[in-house]
Design an enzyme around this catalytic site. Structure first.
Site, short mmCIF file in Angstrom:
data_model
loop_
_atom_site.label_atom_id
_atom_site.label_comp_id
_atom_site.label_asym_id
_atom_site.label_seq_id
_atom_site.Cartn_x
_atom_site.Cartn_y
_atom_site.Cartn_z
N TYR A 52 0.82 -1.23 0.00
CA TYR A 52 0.00 0.00 0.00
C TYR A 52 0.85 1.27 0.00
O TYR A 52 0.35 2.33 0.38
CB TYR A 52 -0.92 -0.01 1.21
CG TYR A 52 -2.30 -0.63 0.98
CD1 TYR A 52 -3.06 -0.30 -0.16
CD2 TYR A 52 -2.87 -1.49 1.91
CE1 TYR A 52 -4.34 -0.84 -0.35
CE2 TYR A 52 -4.14 -2.02 1.71
CZ TYR A 52 -4.87 -1.69 0.59
OH TYR A 52 -6.13 -2.20 0.40
N PHE A 60 -4.65 7.64 6.99
CA PHE A 60 -5.12 6.30 7.39
C PHE A 60 -4.12 5.19 7.05
O PHE A 60 -4.42 4.02 7.23
CB PHE A 60 -6.48 6.01 6.74
CG PHE A 60 -6.52 6.14 5.23
CD1 PHE A 60 -6.09 5.10 4.40
CD2 PHE A 60 -6.98 7.31 4.64
CE1 PHE A 60 -6.14 5.21 3.02
CE2 PHE A 60 -7.02 7.43 3.24
CZ PHE A 60 -6.59 6.38 2.43
N ARG A 88 -13.39 -3.19 -10.94
CA ARG A 88 -13.70 -2.01 -10.12
C ARG A 88 -15.21 -1.76 -10.08
O ARG A 88 -15.76 -1.37 -9.05
CB ARG A 88 -12.99 -0.77 -10.65
CG ARG A 88 -11.46 -0.82 -10.62
CD ARG A 88 -10.86 -0.64 -9.27
NE ARG A 88 -11.30 0.54 -8.57
CZ ARG A 88 -10.78 0.95 -7.40
NH1 ARG A 88 -9.80 0.26 -6.81
NH2 ARG A 88 -11.23 2.01 -6.81
N THR A 94 -15.40 2.79 -2.81
CA THR A 94 -14.54 2.48 -1.66
C THR A 94 -15.35 2.41 -0.36
O THR A 94 -15.14 1.51 0.46
CB THR A 94 -13.46 3.58 -1.53
OG1 THR A 94 -12.77 3.68 -2.79
CG2 THR A 94 -12.48 3.24 -0.43
N ARG A 105 -18.91 -4.54 -2.51
CA ARG A 105 -18.79 -3.75 -1.28
C ARG A 105 -20.16 -3.40 -0.69
O ARG A 105 -20.31 -3.32 0.53
CB ARG A 105 -17.96 -2.51 -1.56
CG ARG A 105 -16.46 -2.87 -1.64
CD ARG A 105 -15.64 -1.75 -2.21
NE ARG A 105 -14.21 -1.92 -1.95
CZ ARG A 105 -13.27 -1.15 -2.49
NH1 ARG A 105 -13.60 -0.18 -3.32
NH2 ARG A 105 -12.01 -1.36 -2.21
N ASN A 115 -13.73 -2.99 3.82
CA ASN A 115 -14.60 -2.97 2.63
C ASN A 115 -14.44 -4.21 1.75
O ASN A 115 -14.73 -4.19 0.56
CB ASN A 115 -14.42 -1.66 1.85
CG ASN A 115 -12.99 -1.45 1.39
OD1 ASN A 115 -12.16 -2.33 1.56
ND2 ASN A 115 -12.72 -0.30 0.80
N HIS A 118 -10.08 -5.62 -2.49
CA HIS A 118 -9.19 -4.67 -3.18
C HIS A 118 -9.20 -5.02 -4.65
O HIS A 118 -9.30 -6.20 -5.01
CB HIS A 118 -7.75 -4.82 -2.66
CG HIS A 118 -6.74 -4.14 -3.54
ND1 HIS A 118 -6.44 -2.80 -3.42
CD2 HIS A 118 -6.01 -4.59 -4.60
CE1 HIS A 118 -5.57 -2.46 -4.37
NE2 HIS A 118 -5.28 -3.54 -5.09
N GLU A 129 1.02 -5.14 -8.93
CA GLU A 129 0.38 -5.85 -7.81
C GLU A 129 0.36 -7.36 -8.04
O GLU A 129 0.50 -8.14 -7.10
CB GLU A 129 -1.04 -5.31 -7.61
CG GLU A 129 -1.03 -3.86 -7.12
CD GLU A 129 -2.41 -3.24 -6.92
OE1 GLU A 129 -2.46 -2.07 -6.51
OE2 GLU A 129 -3.43 -3.92 -7.17
P1 IDP Z 1 -9.91 1.59 -3.31
O1 IDP Z 1 -9.65 0.38 -2.46
O2 IDP Z 1 -11.37 1.75 -3.63
O3 IDP Z 1 -9.03 1.65 -4.52
P2 IDP Z 1 -8.20 3.65 -2.19
O4 IDP Z 1 -8.51 5.10 -2.21
O5 IDP Z 1 -7.14 3.15 -3.10
O6 IDP Z 1 -9.57 2.86 -2.41
O7 IDP Z 1 -7.83 3.30 -0.69
C1 IDP Z 1 -7.24 2.04 -0.37
C2 IDP Z 1 -7.94 1.50 0.85
O8 IDP Z 1 -7.70 2.38 1.93
C3 IDP Z 1 -9.46 1.44 0.74
O9 IDP Z 1 -9.94 0.26 0.12
C4 IDP Z 1 -9.87 1.49 2.18
O10 IDP Z 1 -9.78 0.22 2.79
C5 IDP Z 1 -8.84 2.41 2.79
N1 IDP Z 1 -9.33 3.78 2.85
C6 IDP Z 1 -9.52 4.64 1.81
N2 IDP Z 1 -9.98 5.84 2.24
C7 IDP Z 1 -10.06 5.74 3.60
C8 IDP Z 1 -10.46 6.64 4.62
O11 IDP Z 1 -10.84 7.79 4.38
N3 IDP Z 1 -10.41 6.17 5.91
C9 IDP Z 1 -10.00 4.91 6.20
N4 IDP Z 1 -9.61 4.02 5.26
C10 IDP Z 1 -9.64 4.42 3.99
MG MG Z 2 -6.96 1.84 -4.68
#
Ligand code: IDP
Ligand code: MG
Length: 136
Positions: A52, A60, A88, A94, A105, A115, A118, A129
């Site tokens: 990550y 976070f 996606r 998300t 989700r 959630n 990934h 990845e």
């Molecule tokens: P994605 O998984 O939909 O691509 P990303 O923005 O890449 O979303 O963020 C990676 C992961 O980080 C998310 O799946 C989620 O688990 C976590 N995440 C994203 N935004 C937040 C937040 O605002 N608070 C807490 N965790 C977050």
């Molecule tokens: Mg992402």
């Protein structure tokens, strides 16, 4: 014209813990995303931090890495037509509260961090990845 792509999917600890592996895999299969490889593993926090690292400046980040390494996950290579974007779409937003009906989700996510899945967000990141989990 061939636009068969590969993408990386992860079933995250919250979903593995609730025995949702087969249900989530069934959604991919039903939607013609073939599971080419899959592997159940438990990452260390350092490995999660490497995976990550694009998020390292986010507030976070530390919680995210602790979470991804909190229990076993299932990493999969999905292959199919427009697999990156299509996966996606199947995943949904998300934040499960904002995810569209019938998305993974929406169906299974608990919160923005827990959630359930990934999915790679670009072809370039999918390659990186996939290598992270499946390059010996
Ligand atoms: P994605 O998984 O939909 O691509 P990303 O923005 O890449 O979303 O963020 C990676 C992961 O980080 C998310 O799946 C989620 O688990 C976590 N995440 C994203 N935004 C937040 C937040 O605002 N608070 C807490 N965790 C977050
Ligand atoms: Mg992402």
């Amino acid at each position: 014209m061939s636009n068969i792509e590969q993408t990386l999917s992860i079933i995250k600890p919250d979903a593995v813990e609730r025995n949702l592996i087969d249900e989530i895999k069934a959604i991919f299969i039903k939607n013609n995303l073939n599971i080419k490889e899959d592997k159940k593993i438990h990452l260390t926090k350092e490995e999660a931090a490497e995976f990550y690292k694009v998020h390292q400046s986010k507030p976070f980040y530390d919680d995210l890495c602790s979470y991804l390494s909190s229990g076993p996950i299932v990493a999969m290579i999905l292959e199919g037509k427009n697999a990156v974007l299509f996966n996606r779409q199947l995943m949904g937003a998300t934040d499960p509260k904002k995810a569209e009906d019938k998305t993974i989700r929406k169906l299974y996510g608990i919160s923005i961090d827990k959630n359930s899945v990934h999915g790679s967000d670009s072809i370039e990141n999918a390659k990186k990845e996939i290598d992270f989990f499946f390059k010996n």
